[in-house]
Design an enzyme around this catalytic site. Structure first.
Site, short mmCIF file in Angstrom:
data_model
loop_
_atom_site.label_atom_id
_atom_site.label_comp_id
_atom_site.label_asym_id
_atom_site.label_seq_id
_atom_site.Cartn_x
_atom_site.Cartn_y
_atom_site.Cartn_z
N ARG A 139 62.42 8.28 -61.01
CA ARG A 139 61.91 8.23 -62.50
C ARG A 139 60.68 8.39 -62.53
O ARG A 139 59.54 7.67 -61.88
CB ARG A 139 62.42 6.52 -63.14
CG ARG A 139 62.03 6.68 -64.64
CD ARG A 139 62.42 5.45 -65.10
NE ARG A 139 62.16 5.19 -66.48
CZ ARG A 139 61.01 4.95 -66.99
NH1 ARG A 139 60.01 4.61 -66.06
NH2 ARG A 139 60.70 5.01 -68.08
N LYS A 187 52.65 2.88 -61.21
CA LYS A 187 52.64 1.51 -61.48
C LYS A 187 51.50 0.92 -60.83
O LYS A 187 50.75 1.31 -59.83
CB LYS A 187 53.80 1.03 -60.94
CG LYS A 187 55.23 1.31 -62.12
CD LYS A 187 56.39 0.80 -61.77
CE LYS A 187 57.36 1.13 -62.96
NZ LYS A 187 58.72 0.66 -62.82
N1 LIG Z 1 65.29 1.96 -64.43
C1 LIG Z 1 64.07 2.14 -64.88
N2 LIG Z 1 63.85 2.01 -66.13
C2 LIG Z 1 62.16 1.73 -66.08
N3 LIG Z 1 61.77 1.76 -67.51
C3 LIG Z 1 60.47 1.49 -67.51
C4 LIG Z 1 59.59 1.42 -66.67
C5 LIG Z 1 58.04 0.93 -66.67
O1 LIG Z 1 57.31 2.50 -66.75
P1 LIG Z 1 57.00 3.12 -67.98
O2 LIG Z 1 58.15 3.55 -68.56
O3 LIG Z 1 56.06 4.24 -67.67
O4 LIG Z 1 56.06 2.24 -68.94
P2 LIG Z 1 56.51 1.29 -70.16
O5 LIG Z 1 57.40 0.37 -69.98
O6 LIG Z 1 55.08 0.74 -70.39
O7 LIG Z 1 56.84 2.23 -71.40
N4 LIG Z 1 59.91 1.22 -65.21
C6 LIG Z 1 61.49 1.60 -65.26
C7 LIG Z 1 62.06 1.41 -63.76
O8 LIG Z 1 61.22 1.38 -62.71
N5 LIG Z 1 63.45 1.62 -63.68
#
Ligand SMILES: Nc1nc2ncc(COP(=O)(O)OP(=O)(O)O)nc2c(=O)[nH]1
Length: 287
Positions: free
Chosen positions: A261, A226
């Site tokens: 995660r 992030k």
């Molecule tokens: N529970 C939980 N769910 C999440 N889902 C998405 C993201 C964002 O990360 P990522 O899925 O890699 O990116 P994007 O939302 O752009 O797909 N962060 C979290 C988090 O910190 N906690």
């Protein structure tokens, strides 16, 4: 303090929480902030999920909608088209639990019908119909803190006391979930790193994350690749933020997080093996 039932029943697939567990991220999206487009076909997403399990993932998190700052909402039918076939195929090929990263009740229902055994809701069941769906589905639910909405949450995040305000939000969402008929043993909390928070806010939450264990629930930590990791390390390219992400998740584990995660499963699993070896050393006897 910490929930003594060290496991979650994810639709018949048990996730033990006796030690930190690694949740591998499978984003079936064209625009996720760090790996958008890399796995946005069913075949590529399934292959990626299989690889993450081979790398040591204890569970997978399937997402069909990017929630990065400034992201645009994805229509229901498109999100279903993206995630359901991936979950169906992975559920047949892996034995680890599969989580669905969504806040839409319709997607929750379709994902569990397809083989998902956990709901990961970044809106903490605030969408109409989500609490009832989660209660009926009877699978564990991750309740995450977010200030504002993905489209604008990072514009000017402000808190008088970020720890107290996130704590109060999560306590409220836990109460609301239980009132909706969701068993407390099926709840997981998440401080929502990067969701309406500056890097300072994220670091304060990470440093104080043990405070949240008093809520009596397993804690999920998600800092993988992030922006805050990029700011602290000077790494502008998300894929180059592996070491910083692993460091942050090790600290989260040391402060009580039981689900990490991550995008980079192998590196995180390796780091946890070293941490577990040290953690296993008995404390010296105090006579
Ligand atoms: N529970 C939980 N769910 C999440 N889902 C998405 C993201 C964002 O990360 P990522 O899925 O890699 O990116 P994007 O939302 O752009 O797909 N962060 C979290 C988090 O910190 N906690």
């Amino acid at each position: 303090m910490f929930d003594t039932s060290p496991q979650l029943d994810c639709g018949g697939r048990v996730l033990r929480l006796d030690r930190p567990r690694v949740m591998g991220i499978v984003n079936v999206t064209p625009d996720s902030f760090s790996d958008g487009g890399a796995h946005d076909t069913v075949e590529a997403a399934v292959a990626h999920g299989l690889q993450l399990v081979a790398d040591g993932a204890d569970l997978l998190d399937i997402g069909g909608e990017s929630t990065r700052p400034g992201s645009a909402p994805v229509p229901l039918e498109e999100e279903l088209r993206r995630v359901v076939p991936v979950i169906e195929q992975l559920a047949r090929q892996v034995t680890v639990p599969i989580s669905i990263d969504t806040f839409k009740p319709e997607v929750m229902r379709a994902a569990v019908a397809a083989g998902a055994g956990m709901i990961n809701d970044i809106h903490a069941l605030r969408q109409d119909g989500a609490p009832a769906a989660a209660a009926e589905l009877g699978v564990p639910v991750v309740l995450m803190h977010m200030q504002g909405e993905p489209g604008s949450m990072q514009d000017t995040p402000h808190y008088d006391d970020v720890v107290a305000e996130v704590h109060r939000f999560l306590a409220d969402r836990i109460f609301s979930a239980e009132m909706a008929g969701i068993a407390k043993k099926n709840l997981v909390i998440d401080l929502g790193f990067g969701f309406g928070k500056t890097t300072d806010h994220n670091m304060i939450l990470l440093a104080r994350s043990e405070r949240f264990l008093e809520l009596g629930l397993p804690m999920l930590a998600g800092m993988s690749r992030k922006r805050s990791i990029g700011e602290l390390t000077g790494r502008d390219v998300p894929r180059e933020r592996v070491a910083g992400s692993v460091a942050a998740h090790l600290i989260a584990a040391q402060r009580g997080a039981r689900i990490l995660r991550v995008h980079d499963v192998a590196a995180t699993v390796d780091a946890l093996k070293v941490w577990a070896a040290v953690d296993a050393v008995p404390m010296p006897r105090v006579d």
